[in-house]
Enzyme design. Structure first.
Site, short mmCIF file in Angstrom:
data_model
loop_
_atom_site.label_atom_id
_atom_site.label_comp_id
_atom_site.label_asym_id
_atom_site.label_seq_id
_atom_site.Cartn_x
_atom_site.Cartn_y
_atom_site.Cartn_z
N ARG A 252 -0.76 68.56 97.95
CA ARG A 252 -1.39 68.55 96.62
C ARG A 252 -0.34 68.36 95.54
O ARG A 252 -0.62 67.94 94.43
CB ARG A 252 -2.22 69.82 96.40
CG ARG A 252 -2.87 69.87 95.02
CD ARG A 252 -4.18 70.67 94.94
NE ARG A 252 -4.20 71.88 95.72
CZ ARG A 252 -3.58 73.02 95.41
NH1 ARG A 252 -2.86 73.09 94.31
NH2 ARG A 252 -3.69 74.07 96.19
N TYR B 212 -12.55 52.42 76.77
CA TYR B 212 -13.44 52.59 77.91
C TYR B 212 -14.43 53.71 77.62
O TYR B 212 -14.03 54.81 77.23
CB TYR B 212 -12.58 52.92 79.13
CG TYR B 212 -13.37 53.25 80.37
CD1 TYR B 212 -14.08 52.25 81.03
CD2 TYR B 212 -13.40 54.53 80.89
CE1 TYR B 212 -14.80 52.55 82.16
CE2 TYR B 212 -14.11 54.83 82.04
CZ TYR B 212 -14.82 53.83 82.66
OH TYR B 212 -15.54 54.12 83.78
N ASP C 259 -3.88 52.94 76.90
CA ASP C 259 -4.54 52.53 78.14
C ASP C 259 -4.23 51.05 78.34
O ASP C 259 -4.73 50.19 77.61
CB ASP C 259 -6.05 52.77 78.04
CG ASP C 259 -6.77 52.53 79.36
OD1 ASP C 259 -6.33 51.66 80.13
OD2 ASP C 259 -7.79 53.20 79.61
N LYS D 222 -8.21 49.03 88.93
CA LYS D 222 -8.48 47.69 88.42
C LYS D 222 -7.34 46.74 88.83
O LYS D 222 -7.14 46.51 90.01
CB LYS D 222 -8.69 47.76 86.91
CG LYS D 222 -9.61 48.92 86.46
CD LYS D 222 -11.05 48.77 86.90
CE LYS D 222 -11.89 50.01 86.67
NZ LYS D 222 -11.88 50.55 85.33
C1 LIG Z 1 -12.18 51.81 84.71
C2 LIG Z 1 -11.40 52.20 83.50
C3 LIG Z 1 -11.02 53.54 83.30
C4 LIG Z 1 -11.44 54.64 84.24
O1 LIG Z 1 -10.74 54.54 85.44
P1 LIG Z 1 -11.33 55.07 86.86
O2 LIG Z 1 -10.26 54.64 87.81
O3 LIG Z 1 -12.65 54.43 87.08
O4 LIG Z 1 -11.44 56.55 86.73
C5 LIG Z 1 -10.23 53.81 82.20
N1 LIG Z 1 -9.85 52.85 81.33
C6 LIG Z 1 -10.21 51.56 81.50
C7 LIG Z 1 -9.77 50.54 80.51
C8 LIG Z 1 -11.00 51.20 82.59
O5 LIG Z 1 -11.36 49.92 82.74
#
Ligand SMILES: *Cc1c(COP(=O)(O)O)cnc(C)c1O
Length: 403
Positions: free
Chosen positions: A59, A111, A184, A209
């Protein structure tokens, strides 16, 4: 047996090389050119009851995290990186590392899950949250409270209309107020934008992604410019709350990262071509793509992004919500699925996905461009939008109810 990054993958190698070679991860015992997967949850102590390799329990960390974190550190130009169970786990950990009463400024073009989590959990817990349009620098400057704002969180290009926020300018505003800036970088990826070099303190990714790129891993990542007190709190949260990535997911993510540059550059070129193909089309009210001259924020994007504008674009249909919904429904090459950044192109009626408290306008379809032949993608969007007003492709005729 070791999968520690080999010493020859130092700072002198270019990011493409570090990514392609997974920061040198391999197996020193067998000569395997891939690292092994260590599934053990626990690590035995030696006969002096000391940890053998600094590890006790998975963990805290796993040997499989090291190479991924080393690659991400190099690509983002950071001091340290940490992988998480998902992008949301990474983002939430940073907000949770603050204290009740702290003020945060968050982009309203982020997001939608971030706003949803903040309203449901962070606000009741005591964070004071200001949501602003971060493309408007004056609005950001008004929103920060010097001495009380601890974190500014932005996303650029931002969901779902790919609004561009000036990272360097927001970094200056945050710094002057004594706040940290988190960016982000999921949509841009470090191939196209390096927020830390522009003054950000933290970069976050949904590694689900582009970083992984194959729609088969849920993962998150943080990269920090400084291993400071906030970073230690975030790392502690990952360990104590258990928001850790599984060893197999870490291995898949490392594999995906090897082709990051190829995938992102290809998708960016295709997205640019698709965007240009539908500019001026009477069926389209607006093409939302930062690579288009005339797109609001194009000048900022052209300066802060290098080598392309990303693989994400959105189309706002002249026929409104109905036309957008129908376009997504009739797509045949694009898969009708949410998410982004995989090798397969996806289309979604974002408003349906986000629901009534979402940020997407109802006339918008969001497209994630993959690595297929761009001609197939353009032809598919063309037929999916229906015949009204355009005769680009006489061979593509849609039967009612197809797809
Ligand atoms: C999908 C996404 C998230 C969330 O990520 P997860 O891996 O689904 O928890 C955050 N920011 C952006 C820009 C995203 O496209």
């Amino acid at each position: 047996m070791t999968d520690k990054p080999a010493p020859h993958t130092g700072a002198s190698l270019r990011p493409e090389t570090v990514a392609a070679r997974a920061a040198g991860a391999c197996c020193a015992v067998t000569g395997a050119i891939l690292p092994p997967i260590q599934l053990s949850t626990t690590f035995a102590r030696n006969d002096a009851y000391e940890k053998v390799d600094g590890r006790g329990y998975s963990r805290d960390d796993n040997p499989g995290f090291e190479a991924v974190e080393a690659v991400l550190c190099t690509l983002e130009g950071g001091q340290a990186a940490a992988v998480f169970a998902s992008g949301m786990a990474a983002i939430a950990s940073v907000f949770q590392a603050l204290a009740p009463g702290d003020h945060v400024v968050v982009g309203d073009n982020c997001y939608f899950g971030v706003g949803k989590w903040l309203r449901a959990w962070a606000a009741p817990w005591g964070l004071d949250i200001a949501m602003v349009d971060t493309t408007d620098l004056a609005a950001v400057a008004r929103a920060v409270v010097p001495g009380r704002t601890r974190l500014v969180h932005i996303e650029t290009p931002g969901n779902p209309a790919w609004a561009i926020t000036d990272i360097a300018a927001v970094a200056r505003i945050a710094k002057a107020a004594g706040a940290r800036l988190m960016v982000d970088n999921t949509a841009a990826t470090p191939v196209l934008t390096q927020p830390l070099a522009l003054g950000a303190d933290l970069v976050v990714h949904s590694a689900t992604k582009y970083l992984n790129g194959h729609s088969d891993v849920l993962a998150g990542a943080l990269v920090t410019a400084a291993t400071d007190d906030l970073w230690e709190r975030v790392k502690s949260l990952r360990y104590l709350q258990g928001a850790v990535l599984g060893p197999f997911e870490a291995w898949l993510l490392l594999r995906g990262l090897r082709t990051l540059f190829l995938r992102v550059r290809h998708a960016s070129r295709s997205a640019q071509a698709i965007a240009e193909a539908f500019v001026g089309d009477p069926r389209v009210a607006a093409v939302c793509y930062p690579g288009l001259v005339g797109f609001p924020g194009h000048d900022v994007a052209a300066w802060q992004m290098t080598g392309g504008f990303g693989g994400m674009l959105s189309l706002r249909l002249a026929g409104g919500a109905e036309a957008a919904f129908e376009t997504a429904r009739r797509a045949q090459v694009f898969l009708r699925a949410t998410s982004l950044g995989g090798v397969e192109s996806l289309i979604e009626h974002r408003h349906t996905i986000e629901g009534e408290d979402g940020v997407a306008p109802p006339d918008l379809v969001r497209v994630s461009v993959g690595v297929e032949a761009v001609e197939d993608l353009i032809a598919d969007l063309d037929q999916a939008m229906g015949s009204a007003g355009r005769a680009v492709s006489g061979t593509v005729r849609l039967a009612a109810g197809a797809g």
